[in-house]
Design an enzyme around this catalytic site. Structure first.
Site, PDB file in Angstrom:
ATOM      1  N   GLN A   1      37.166  83.339 -67.449  1.00 29.03           N
ATOM      2  CA  GLN A   1      36.649  83.752 -66.119  1.00 29.03           C
ATOM      3  C   GLN A   1      35.126  83.973 -66.190  1.00 29.03           C
ATOM      4  OE1 GLN A   1      39.653  85.833 -67.190  1.00 29.03           O
ATOM      5  NE2 GLN A   1      40.748  84.032 -66.526  1.00 29.03           N
TER       6      GLN A   1
ATOM      7  N   ASP B   1      35.006  79.115 -64.324  1.00 24.95           N
ATOM      8  CA  ASP B   1      34.935  77.655 -64.188  1.00 24.95           C
ATOM      9  C   ASP B   1      33.514  77.114 -64.336  1.00 24.95           C
ATOM     10  OD1 ASP B   1      37.708  77.753 -63.509  1.00 24.95           O
ATOM     11  OD2 ASP B   1      37.120  78.306 -61.472  1.00 24.95           O
TER      12      ASP B   1
ATOM     13  N   GLY C   1      41.548  78.247 -67.596  1.00 29.52           N
ATOM     14  CA  GLY C   1      41.817  76.865 -67.966  1.00 29.52           C
ATOM     15  C   GLY C   1      40.546  76.247 -68.499  1.00 29.52           C
ATOM     16  N   HIS C   2      40.609  75.749 -69.711  1.00 28.06           N
ATOM     17  CA  HIS C   2      39.455  75.066 -70.289  1.00 28.06           C
ATOM     18  C   HIS C   2      39.769  73.586 -70.355  1.00 28.06           C
ATOM     19  CE1 HIS C   2      37.647  78.690 -72.640  1.00 28.06           C
ATOM     20  NE2 HIS C   2      37.336  78.679 -71.371  1.00 28.06           N
TER      21      HIS C   2
ATOM     22  N   LYS D   1      32.580  76.709 -69.717  1.00 25.77           N
ATOM     23  CA  LYS D   1      32.421  77.365 -71.032  1.00 25.77           C
ATOM     24  C   LYS D   1      33.077  76.554 -72.147  1.00 25.77           C
ATOM     25  CE  LYS D   1      34.293  81.048 -69.218  1.00 25.77           C
ATOM     26  NZ  LYS D   1      34.282  80.721 -67.777  1.00 25.77           N
TER      27      LYS D   1
HETATM   28  P1  IMP Z   1      44.202  86.870 -61.727  1.00 29.21           P
HETATM   29  O1  IMP Z   1      43.261  86.825 -62.879  1.00 29.21           O
HETATM   30  O2  IMP Z   1      45.243  85.790 -61.774  1.00 29.21           O
HETATM   31  O3  IMP Z   1      44.788  88.232 -61.523  1.00 29.21           O
HETATM   32  O4  IMP Z   1      43.353  86.549 -60.402  1.00 29.21           O
HETATM   33  C1  IMP Z   1      42.340  87.426 -59.925  1.00 29.21           C
HETATM   34  C2  IMP Z   1      41.169  86.640 -59.356  1.00 29.21           C
HETATM   35  O5  IMP Z   1      40.520  85.951 -60.396  1.00 29.21           O
HETATM   36  C3  IMP Z   1      41.569  85.556 -58.337  1.00 29.21           C
HETATM   37  O6  IMP Z   1      40.524  85.462 -57.380  1.00 29.21           O
HETATM   38  C4  IMP Z   1      41.608  84.304 -59.174  1.00 29.21           C
HETATM   39  O7  IMP Z   1      41.392  83.132 -58.407  1.00 29.21           O
HETATM   40  C5  IMP Z   1      40.456  84.552 -60.118  1.00 29.21           C
HETATM   41  N1  IMP Z   1      40.593  83.841 -61.400  1.00 29.21           N
HETATM   42  C6  IMP Z   1      41.379  84.149 -62.448  1.00 29.21           C
HETATM   43  N2  IMP Z   1      41.211  83.275 -63.448  1.00 29.21           N
HETATM   44  C7  IMP Z   1      40.280  82.409 -63.048  1.00 29.21           C
HETATM   45  C8  IMP Z   1      39.647  81.283 -63.674  1.00 29.21           C
HETATM   46  O8  IMP Z   1      39.902  80.922 -64.823  1.00 29.21           O
HETATM   47  N3  IMP Z   1      38.712  80.648 -62.927  1.00 29.21           N
HETATM   48  C9  IMP Z   1      38.380  81.041 -61.665  1.00 29.21           C
HETATM   49  N4  IMP Z   1      38.940  82.061 -61.052  1.00 29.21           N
HETATM   50  C10 IMP Z   1      39.875  82.761 -61.728  1.00 29.21           C
END
Ligand code: IMP
Length: 435
Positions: A222, A13, A40-41, A16
């Site tokens: 991420q 977040d 999410g972009h 990017k």
């Molecule tokens: P997962 O990727 O859904 O398996 O989540 C694993 C960890 O990554 C969790 O703490 C999520 O909140 C975090 N996470 C996954 N995608 C994002 C993102 O796009 N932004 C921020 N945190 C993320």
């Protein structure tokens, strides 16, 4: 011509999408290299806001080919609805190419992710519930379905028949919904039909673009601190957002990367569970969260907010071989006084300046802060560093000194034009800060 990697230096977040959007004019191709619809972009163009989860943000430009690389895990339901949404809004999606080798997030992956999080209770990772972990798990266990499998009903049936009994067994043990082979085969075949024209051998697409001398952007989802190898395991995602992931997941070799642009915010946020030494639980944090719209694009969850942390920054710059930085959301800090930057940790009574590889050690870390005087005025209309309030300049310079690489772009608002360009295209400039 270069391949440029855009990588998040914090917990995701970082903005990017805006960086990609900013560079889009000079770019022929944008490649997503890992993650899935957990990302999410948000791209703001004039009055229009586009929220994209899978499709690289370059899709909004008619001259850009948008590639979903082999390292991405694809939920076809999300992809199809995103393509439909873009088409409805007049965007040509014909240039969206999806790797035949990328893995499919199946409904049982989503169900397993959610059921497992529930089972973990207080120890849950706080995933986005999109089935990311189970899909990468199956990929590594060689039980996954790849996008190209959606085109062949016989292969689909064989694969699903092989894995589903185990998935259902596990789901049943967690009192979760189960699935039938017939419904999954039928559903997956429909996805294949709909997405057939988008599937491609994307590695060759990327290689051909580079061979033609075109500029390719590889866009991470991420951030470094959520990296499966480099983040605070197990509170991480299941892929490699670091720049190295662009090679494995995007189909390029390390020597084809010419520039790595690290993206970070002027403060920090984190979604989900896990240690977070600079977390702000006081009102200041809530104020920053509100002004910065710090709510998850995918889940809508409020993000945790904290002071800027220079300890993981130094680690992220090293591990990604960052050549330059875009600093986002500086404007959100207007009115916060004083500002704090974490410069080291105190762990078990010792001062530590390096990012600890142990999540347990990180959980015991106490931040050592350096304080900076804030600035009161809004800075959304500033377009050069020299015109920033002096305290804002001091803050940016201090962060830059910690990074050891130049901050070349500073964002002072969500619009593409609300960006301060400092030193443009500092290609291969790995150290030293422009004066
Ligand atoms: P997962 O990727 O859904 O398996 O989540 C694993 C960890 O990554 C969790 O703490 C999520 O909140 C975090 N996470 C996954 N995608 C994002 C993102 O796009 N932004 C921020 N945190 C993320």
């Amino acid at each position: 011509m270069p391949a440029t990697v855009i990588v998040g230096l914090q917990w995701g977040d970082e903005g990017k999408g805006k960086t990609t959007d900013f560079l889009a004019e000079q770019t022929a191709m944008v490649v997503r290299y890992q993650g899935g619809d957990n990302a999410g972009h948000t791209v703001v163009r004039g009055d229009e806001v586009f929220k994209l989860r899978l499709t690289p943000s370059g899709v909004l430009y008619p001259h850009i080919t948008s590639v979903i690389g082999n390292g991405v895990v694809v939920n076809p339901v999300t992809l199809i609805s995103e393509l439909d949404m873009l088409m409805e809004r007049g965007i040509d999606v014909g240039r969206v190419r999806v790797s035949r080798s990328s893995h499919v997030i199946m409904p049982y992956h989503v169900a397993l992710d959610r059921a497992n999080e529930e089972r973990l209770g207080g120890a849950a990772v706080g995933t986005t519930g999109r089935g990311i972990g189970p899909t990468y798990g199956d990929r590594a266990w060689r039980l996954g379905l790849r996008m190209e499998d959606l085109l062949d009903a016989a292969v689909l049936r064989e694969r699903i028949e092989r894995v589903l009994p185990d998935k259902n067994l596990l789901l049943r043990s967690m009192d979760a919904e189960t699935f039938t082979v017939e419904e999954l085969v039928a559903q997956a075949a429909r996805w294949g039909e709909r997405l057939r024209d988008h599937l491609d051998d994307t590695t060759w697409l990327v290689q051909a673009a580079l061979a033609r001398g075109q500029h390719v952007l590889l866009e991470g989802a991420q951030g470094t601190l959520l990296d499966l190898d480099h983040g605070s395991y197990p509170f991480v995602t299941s892929s490699n957002p670091v720049a190295g992931g662009a090679c494995t997941g995007g189909g390029i070799g390390p020597l084809q990367v010419d520039e790595v642009i690290g993206v970070m915010k002027a403060y920090s946020t984190r979604v989900g569970a896990g240690p977070y030494p600079t977390e702000l639980t006081e009102e200041i944090g809530a104020g920053i969260a509100q002004r910065g719209h710090e709510y998850g694009t995918v889940t809508g969850r409020p993000r945790r907010v904290g002071w800027f942390d220079a300890v993981p920054l130094r680690y992220a710059v090293a591990v990604n071989s960052v050549s330059s930085i875009m600093l986002n959301k500086l404007d959100i800090l207007s009115g916060v006084d004083p500002l704090r930057v974490c410069v080291a940790y105190e762990i078990d009574g010792r001062r530590v300046e390096t990012w600890p590889s142990s999540g347990a050690a990180l959980a015991r870390a106490r931040p050592v802060f350096e304080d900076f005087a804030g600035w009161m005025e809004p800075i959304n209309d500033v377009r050069s560093l020299a015109d920033l309030p002096e305290n804002a300049r001091r803050y940016v310079t201090a962060i830059e000194q910690h990074a050891g690489v130049p901050i070349v772009l500073v964002s002072v608002g969500p619009e593409r034009t609300q960006t301060i360009e400092r030193a443009w295209r500092p290609m291969r400039q790995r150290s030293g800060i422009p004066t």
